[in-house]
Design an enzyme around this catalytic site. Structure first.
Site, PDB file in Angstrom:
ATOM      1  N   SER A  99      -2.031   0.099 -18.294  1.00 26.80           N
ATOM      2  CA  SER A  99      -3.381  -0.241 -17.854  1.00 26.80           C
ATOM      3  C   SER A  99      -3.257  -0.501 -16.345  1.00 26.80           C
ATOM      4  O   SER A  99      -2.875   0.101 -15.777  1.00 26.80           O
ATOM      5  CB  SER A  99      -3.928  -1.325 -18.837  1.00 26.80           C
ATOM      6  OG  SER A  99      -5.300  -1.541 -18.505  1.00 26.80           O
ATOM      7  N   ASP A 240      -9.123   0.925 -13.130  1.00 27.27           N
ATOM      8  CA  ASP A 240      -7.795   0.594 -13.521  1.00 27.27           C
ATOM      9  C   ASP A 240      -6.822   1.914 -13.692  1.00 27.27           C
ATOM     10  O   ASP A 240      -7.462   3.048 -13.825  1.00 27.27           O
ATOM     11  CB  ASP A 240      -7.559  -0.537 -14.691  1.00 27.27           C
ATOM     12  CG  ASP A 240      -7.896   0.056 -16.039  1.00 27.27           C
ATOM     13  OD1 ASP A 240      -8.774   1.138 -15.872  1.00 27.27           O
ATOM     14  OD2 ASP A 240      -7.547  -0.654 -16.999  1.00 27.27           O
ATOM     15  N   ASP A 242      -5.786   3.370 -16.450  1.00 23.29           N
ATOM     16  CA  ASP A 242      -6.176   4.424 -17.504  1.00 23.29           C
ATOM     17  C   ASP A 242      -7.600   4.590 -17.622  1.00 23.29           C
ATOM     18  O   ASP A 242      -8.016   5.003 -18.430  1.00 23.29           O
ATOM     19  CB  ASP A 242      -5.392   3.987 -18.888  1.00 23.29           C
ATOM     20  CG  ASP A 242      -6.090   2.682 -19.380  1.00 23.29           C
ATOM     21  OD1 ASP A 242      -6.428   1.681 -18.492  1.00 23.29           O
ATOM     22  OD2 ASP A 242      -6.456   2.551 -20.522  1.00 23.29           O
ATOM     23  N   ASP A 244     -10.245   2.659 -18.110  1.00 22.13           N
ATOM     24  CA  ASP A 244     -11.067   1.878 -19.235  1.00 22.13           C
ATOM     25  C   ASP A 244     -11.733   0.606 -18.601  1.00 22.13           C
ATOM     26  O   ASP A 244     -12.569   0.104 -19.115  1.00 22.13           O
ATOM     27  CB  ASP A 244     -10.687   1.727 -20.547  1.00 22.13           C
ATOM     28  CG  ASP A 244      -9.317   0.632 -20.565  1.00 22.13           C
ATOM     29  OD1 ASP A 244      -9.061   0.338 -19.499  1.00 22.13           O
ATOM     30  OD2 ASP A 244      -8.982   0.245 -21.588  1.00 22.13           O
TER      31      ASP A 244
END
Length: 474
Positions: A99, A240, A242, A244
């Protein structure tokens, strides 16, 4: 290795080796033992752009194949895209990502065939991994090749987001996309252009750059402000690592708070119930026609809160975190089009909802923010702050009112305390200061609310200084 607020986390060097295979095997065995899957079932694997992610993904594929599962490679896709595809295929998923945390760390997010794992699942996977470790688990990479499903995964997500707004909804806006190393970077450009925006992509990096949308660094803000000025932008969007957690900045490059993005999205969806952690702005309760449920920090707690609301008979249930990631537990209808529930964090829905509001009201984002009249909130963190020191500090603050009063003596007098997650203190002058160790990394976080930006900045600086001083003395 340990589970944090969302997923497993650890050092990249450790996870590139035996550890990723160990936890993938533990997850696979848990699926089999709980009868959530059986040998021959499909498991999807996605990843972010960290240097360590491809090797970790290969290890996980090998480990799962060893248990008799079929695997498919979804490539570098946003986590919500992988989760959506998993729900459609009724397939478990692993997302290899750390993340927003630094590149020397990485992690794995796990999804059952029916969605993101919960805290009970985390405990079961941890126990299975410990049992495998005690039994002398060994792993030899086999470099098995998984069929490529990246285009199917990507196309499903584009289809979902392509129906959220009306045609040409963003026409007339010039929007910057800070691409850095997020897996959302190309999809953001594609979708914004699809809705009629003029898009200027900048800052693309082949080296991983950690971007924390909940505590945006001064370095990142400087990049955004420079781009806003250079290109004459109406807004800047990013995410960010990834994809999400959203990042949306106004026409000056100033980032909007993630919980404001969540609030805008809840109103966009016409939600009846909103589930959000205690760290989200205290003004949310009075900012929409919905009931608010507060939880601990982390998507598993938000998901559990949404599930409880659904079980109790509520419809129109959505959730969001202070980092801006939005989750939906109910199916919604947007512009007459169905929007399937996606109970995992998503950056695309809040980005599109916010830009759509700005376009339809013909207001600059800075003016739009001002209309919400929320308390001014700010947050930051002390990085490389030992977990043991965080634990000692929190134990000290909780030990008695005299300790807390002494710690806050130069800041203000305590009026009320919430211990849902960390220690959230309302001062007698109605300012709020909240201390909370990160669940993902060796970081100590501080959240504040006050009436003005200057007062919030001052309170945040005082809170962080107090943490440093206490750590130095203890």
């Amino acid at each position: 290795m340990k589970f944090g607020t969302s997923g497993l986390r650890g050092l990249s060097e450790d996870l590139k080796g035996r550890a990723s295979a160990l936890y993938a095997t533990a997850f696979g065995r848990y699926l089999l033992d709980s009868r959530r899957a059986q040998p021959g079932d499909l498991i999807l694997v996605g990843r972010d752009f960290r240097d360590s992610s491809p090797e970790m993904a290969e290890n996980c594929v090998d480990a799962l194949a060893g248990l008799g599962f079929r695997t498919a490679d979804c490539g570098t896709v946003p986590t919500p895209a992988l989760a959506l595809y998993g729900l459609q295929e009724r397939a478990a998923c692993l997302m290899i990502t750390g993340s927003h945390i630094p590149a020397d760390r990485n992690g794995i997010k796990f999804y059952r065939p029916d969605g993101e794992i919960d805290k009970d699942d985390e405990a079961a996977i941890t126990a299975a991994a410990a049992e495998l470790d005690r039994a002398g688990f060994s792993f030899t990479p086999g470099a098995k090749t998984a069929p490529d499903r990246s285009e199917e995964c990507r196309s499903l997500f584009v289809q979902r987001n392509g129906g959220l707004l009306e045609n040409g909804a963003l026409a007339g806006l010039t929007i910057g996309v800070y691409q850095h190393s997020t897996v959302a970077r190309d999809l953001l450009v594609e979708l914004l252009e699809q809705y009629g925006a003029k898009v200027i992509a900048f800052g693309r990096s082949e080296t991983f750059i950690p971007v924390d949308t909940e505590a945006v660094s001064e370095e990142t803000i400087a990049i955004l402000k420079n781009a806003a000025k250079q290109y004459g932008l109406d807004a800047i969007v990013s995410a960010d690592g990834d994809g999400d957690r959203p990042l949306v900045a106004d026409e000056s490059g100033q980032p909007l708070r993630g919980d404001l993005l969540g609030l805008i999205t809840a109103n966009f969806l016409d939600a009846e119930v909103v589930v959000t952690p205690v760290t989200s702005n205290s003004g949310i309760e009075s900012a929409g026609n919905f009931r608010v449920i507060r939880t601990r920090v982390g998507s598993p707690f938000v998901i559990a809160g949404m599930q409880d609301a659904r079980t109790a008979g509520s419809d129109g249930v959505a959730g969001f975190e202070a980092n801006g990631g939005v989750l939906t537990a109910s199916d919604f209808s947007v512009h007459g089009q169905p929007l399937r529930a996606l109970p995992t964090r998503d950056c695309f829905l809040p980005i599109l909802a916010t830009l759509s509001l700005a376009a339809s009201t013909k207001q600059p984002l800075s003016a739009l923010v001002a209309t919400y009249r929320l308390p001014v909130a700010a947050a930051d963190r002390l990085e490389n702050f030992p977990i043991e020191t965080s634990a000692r500090l929190m134990a000290y603050l909780r030990a008695g009112p005299e300790n807390l009063a002494a710690f806050l003596r130069s800041i203000g007098e305590v009026d009320a305390i919430s211990d849902i997650d960390g220690l959230r203190v309302t001062l007698k002058d109605r300012r709020i200061i909240h201390f909370r160790p990160s669940g993902n990394a060796p970081e100590m976080r501080c959240y504040v609310e006050s009436e003005t930006e200057a007062a919030a900045a001052g309170l945040l600086a005082d809170g962080l200084a107090g943490i440093r001083q206490w750590a130095a003395a203890h």
